[in-house]
Design a protein around this motif. Structure first.
Motif, PDB file in Angstrom:
ATOM      1  N   ASP A   4       0.944  -0.804  -0.252  1.00 19.00           N
ATOM      2  CA  ASP A   4      -0.146   0.467   0.422  1.00 19.00           C
ATOM      3  C   ASP A   4       0.606   1.152  -0.303  1.00 19.00           C
ATOM      4  O   ASP A   4       0.270   1.953  -0.730  1.00 19.00           O
ATOM      5  CB  ASP A   4      -1.049  -0.141   1.559  1.00 19.00           C
ATOM      6  N   LYS A   5       1.950   1.093   1.114  1.00 19.73           N
ATOM      7  CA  LYS A   5       2.871   2.255   0.859  1.00 19.73           C
ATOM      8  C   LYS A   5       3.781   2.330  -0.700  1.00 19.73           C
ATOM      9  O   LYS A   5       3.129   3.811  -1.087  1.00 19.73           O
ATOM     10  CB  LYS A   5       3.964   2.154   1.836  1.00 19.73           C
ATOM     11  N   TYR A   6       3.840   1.175  -1.316  1.00 22.24           N
ATOM     12  CA  TYR A   6       4.307   1.673  -2.761  1.00 22.24           C
ATOM     13  C   TYR A   6       3.580   2.701  -3.982  1.00 22.24           C
ATOM     14  O   TYR A   6       3.636   2.969  -4.409  1.00 22.24           O
ATOM     15  CB  TYR A   6       4.586   0.250  -3.196  1.00 22.24           C
ATOM     16  N   ARG A   7       2.189   1.921  -4.110  1.00 21.50           N
ATOM     17  CA  ARG A   7       0.863   2.297  -4.555  1.00 21.50           C
ATOM     18  C   ARG A   7       1.220   3.530  -3.922  1.00 21.50           C
ATOM     19  O   ARG A   7       0.359   4.880  -4.860  1.00 21.50           O
ATOM     20  CB  ARG A   7      -0.115   1.646  -4.537  1.00 21.50           C
ATOM     21  N   GLU A   8       0.487   4.202  -3.051  1.00 23.89           N
ATOM     22  CA  GLU A   8       0.443   5.689  -2.363  1.00 23.89           C
ATOM     23  C   GLU A   8       0.842   5.947  -3.208  1.00 23.89           C
ATOM     24  O   GLU A   8       1.075   7.362  -3.519  1.00 23.89           O
ATOM     25  CB  GLU A   8       0.036   5.419  -0.617  1.00 23.89           C
ATOM     26  N   ALA A   9       2.864   5.666  -3.224  1.00 24.15           N
ATOM     27  CA  ALA A   9       3.888   6.780  -3.620  1.00 24.15           C
ATOM     28  C   ALA A   9       3.788   6.436  -5.085  1.00 24.15           C
ATOM     29  O   ALA A   9       3.888   7.540  -5.658  1.00 24.15           O
ATOM     30  CB  ALA A   9       5.603   5.875  -3.085  1.00 24.15           C
ATOM     31  N   LEU A  10       3.508   5.843  -5.903  1.00 20.59           N
ATOM     32  CA  LEU A  10       3.651   6.026  -6.997  1.00 20.59           C
ATOM     33  C   LEU A  10       2.444   6.502  -7.326  1.00 20.59           C
ATOM     34  O   LEU A  10       1.869   7.669  -8.749  1.00 20.59           O
ATOM     35  CB  LEU A  10       3.353   4.608  -7.380  1.00 20.59           C
ATOM     36  N   SER A  11       1.292   6.846  -7.025  1.00 15.94           N
ATOM     37  CA  SER A  11       0.265   7.027  -7.338  1.00 15.94           C
ATOM     38  C   SER A  11       0.170   8.861  -6.767  1.00 15.94           C
ATOM     39  O   SER A  11      -0.170   9.598  -7.624  1.00 15.94           O
ATOM     40  CB  SER A  11      -1.777   6.988  -6.599  1.00 15.94           C
ATOM     41  N   ARG A  12       1.010   9.204  -6.304  1.00 18.04           N
ATOM     42  CA  ARG A  12       1.474  11.101  -5.837  1.00 18.04           C
ATOM     43  C   ARG A  12       2.392  11.282  -6.944  1.00 18.04           C
ATOM     44  O   ARG A  12       3.279  12.208  -6.660  1.00 18.04           O
ATOM     45  CB  ARG A  12       1.975  10.908  -4.724  1.00 18.04           C
ATOM     46  N   SER A  13       3.064  10.585  -7.706  1.00 16.73           N
ATOM     47  CA  SER A  13       3.965  10.406  -8.845  1.00 16.73           C
ATOM     48  C   SER A  13       3.965  11.772  -9.388  1.00 16.73           C
ATOM     49  O   SER A  13       2.613  11.806 -10.289  1.00 16.73           O
ATOM     50  CB  SER A  13       4.706   9.120  -9.488  1.00 16.73           C
ATOM     51  N   ALA A  14       4.349  12.670 -10.142  1.00 13.01           N
ATOM     52  CA  ALA A  14       4.362  13.733 -11.026  1.00 13.01           C
ATOM     53  C   ALA A  14       5.091  13.774 -12.590  1.00 13.01           C
ATOM     54  O   ALA A  14       4.851  14.624 -12.883  1.00 13.01           O
ATOM     55  CB  ALA A  14       4.275  15.603 -10.400  1.00 13.01           C
ATOM     56  N   VAL A  15       4.838  12.508 -12.957  1.00 10.15           N
ATOM     57  CA  VAL A  15       5.396  12.616 -13.929  1.00 10.15           C
ATOM     58  C   VAL A  15       4.766  12.744 -14.697  1.00 10.15           C
ATOM     59  O   VAL A  15       3.305  12.171 -15.296  1.00 10.15           O
ATOM     60  CB  VAL A  15       6.163  10.515 -13.897  1.00 10.15           C
ATOM     61  N   THR A  16       4.853  13.378 -15.996  1.00 12.35           N
ATOM     62  CA  THR A  16       4.387  13.768 -16.624  1.00 12.35           C
ATOM     63  C   THR A  16       5.013  13.075 -18.158  1.00 12.35           C
ATOM     64  O   THR A  16       4.072  14.222 -19.150  1.00 12.35           O
ATOM     65  CB  THR A  16       4.233  15.787 -16.434  1.00 12.35           C
ATOM     66  N   ILE A  17       5.853  12.844 -18.928  1.00 16.75           N
ATOM     67  CA  ILE A  17       6.063  12.786 -19.684  1.00 16.75           C
ATOM     68  C   ILE A  17       5.892  11.125 -20.028  1.00 16.75           C
ATOM     69  O   ILE A  17       5.241  10.669 -19.226  1.00 16.75           O
ATOM     70  CB  ILE A  17       7.626  12.793 -19.962  1.00 16.75           C
ATOM     71  N   ASP A  18       5.563  10.771 -21.616  1.00 18.70           N
ATOM     72  CA  ASP A  18       5.270   9.730 -21.795  1.00 18.70           C
ATOM     73  C   ASP A  18       6.714   9.306 -22.662  1.00 18.70           C
ATOM     74  O   ASP A  18       7.221   9.712 -23.146  1.00 18.70           O
ATOM     75  CB  ASP A  18       4.391   9.446 -22.745  1.00 18.70           C
TER      76      ASP A  18
END
Length: 102
Positions: A4-18
């Motif tokens: 859950d901590k990992y998913r939470e951290a990934l969900s907060r990721s601000a990656v905007t490039i593809d």
């Protein structure tokens, strides 16, 4: 719970490039620098960075000896590069490893 901590951290990721953007940037960087880094000095450096390790689950004395022999043959097959790329220390270590496990 750790997941859950990992998913939470990934969900907060601000990656905007593809992937398309990254591929285009990599191509641009290579195109701009290929000539600058296509030198004998760079190639020798890169050859010296190659890790001569085998850690396969299927390793055996025979497979490691065969691997070592390939390393040792480099000097014979590529004498133009041997003095600067394959050092005596690497060859000695490979030969020692080969004899130690045989």
């Amino acid at each position: 719970m750790a997941e859950d901590k990992y998913r939470e951290a990934l969900s907060r990721s601000a990656v905007t490039i593809d992937d398309e953007f990254v591929a285009a940037e990599v191509k641009r960087i290579i195109d701009e620098n290929r000539e600058k880094y296509s030198t004998e000095e760079v190639y020798k450096f890169l050859f010296n960075c190659i890790d001569l390790t085998t850690l396969q689950s299927t390793d055996s004395p025979r497979s490691v000896a065969d691997f070592t022999e390939k390393v040792n043959q480099f000097e014979t097959e590529h004498p133009e590069n041997s003095s600067s790329i394959v050092t005596a220390e690497r060859l000695s270590a490979s030969r020692y490893l080969s004899s130690a496990i045989a």
